[in-house]
Design an enzyme around this catalytic site. Sequence first.
Site, short mmCIF file in Angstrom:
data_model
loop_
_atom_site.label_atom_id
_atom_site.label_comp_id
_atom_site.label_asym_id
_atom_site.label_seq_id
_atom_site.Cartn_x
_atom_site.Cartn_y
_atom_site.Cartn_z
N HIS A 132 -3.98 -5.02 -0.15
CA HIS A 132 -3.59 -5.54 1.17
C HIS A 132 -3.60 -7.07 1.15
CE1 HIS A 132 -3.52 -1.91 3.79
NE2 HIS A 132 -4.19 -1.42 2.76
N GLU A 136 -2.65 -9.04 3.40
CA GLU A 136 -3.01 -9.58 4.72
C GLU A 136 -4.52 -9.56 4.94
OE1 GLU A 136 -3.42 -5.30 5.36
OE2 GLU A 136 -1.99 -6.51 4.24
N CYS A 178 0.83 -1.21 0.00
CA CYS A 178 0.00 0.00 0.00
C CYS A 178 0.87 1.27 0.00
CB CYS A 178 -0.99 -0.03 1.16
SG CYS A 178 -2.38 1.09 0.93
#
Length: 363
Positions: free
Chosen positions: A331, A333, A246
């Site tokens: 993202h 994650e 990001c």
Amino acid sequence: MKRQLVLEDGTAFTGEAFGSPDVSQGEVVFNTGMTGYQEIITDPSYCGQIVTLTYPLIGNYGINRSDNESGRPSISGLVAREVSDAPCHWQKDKTLSEWLAENNVPGIKGIDTRKLTKIIREHGTLRGKIAAADENPETVAAELRDWPLPKDQISRVSTKSVYVTPGSGPRVVLVDFGAKQGILRECIRRGLDVVVVPYNTSAESILKFHPDGLLLSNGPGDPKDVPEAIDMVRTILGKVPLFGVCLGHQLFALASGANTVKMRFGHRGVNHPVKDLRTGKFSITSQNHGFTVEKASLEGTELEITHLAINDGTIEGLRHKRFPAFSVQFHPEASPGPDDSQGLFDEFVTLINAHRKEGAGLA
């Protein structure tokens, strides 16, 4: 209790107050996720923003202790169509309104969030204020137009000191620009020895930890507001494998000679399709960013595009042609969102191990 959301263009929405009784202002953005409001509210990348949730019913599973992505809410305010006062979930500790009140975050509900989202889509993100019901909207709008957006969000959300999450695997320095706990969780799952450092840590200080890899986290605001971080990345490039997420992706691009620009209304949600140009496969990704790497600026750099957004064609991933370094705008994650892209952490570990073997061979 009634309150208003006033935009800098003079548009005013009257609704009901929830959360904190305070007033607040910030950049008004929207998130299209159906679930994950607690993770969104505690994502440090939203620091200084008033978040509009487009899903019409929010708070129906309450707040629990396990879904936070940071220690406390980072947003300046929350906007929703309907908020549940009687949530039902076996992990629930409290209601959304109670939790926001404890953390001094004001909310407004009962407004037409579809209309608000359409205004942002048409005009771009706007400054806004969650204001008292008796404030004059014209006066508030004029004040907002003169209000400069803050540039210190990263310093507000980054760790103030170094800390270590020990592991038996390779050592990774995670530069915290506003890192979500999900990033640290994925590192821990892979047994990495993680050293978390503040956003303004110098390259010299980072290299003293003898890292096997460098991980650049997500974070709020404009990447150009932290020139010291760009210099740090530029110095470390080529010395150890690098993975940017990001904001970290944007800093990697700037350090490599590319440019970043502000988007009209950004990408914020858990349902953004991305194409991996290396494999031709598509992933549904979690995203939260208001800036993007400018495609034309890649000319003359040593960067190549690895991922593209399907909705608007913007850059979602980069790789350095010469150094062991790559980044993604989305993202991997998740938290909230699908885990389609979590394998990118495995790619990072593979890159680290290959680099260590290469170094051992040279020795």
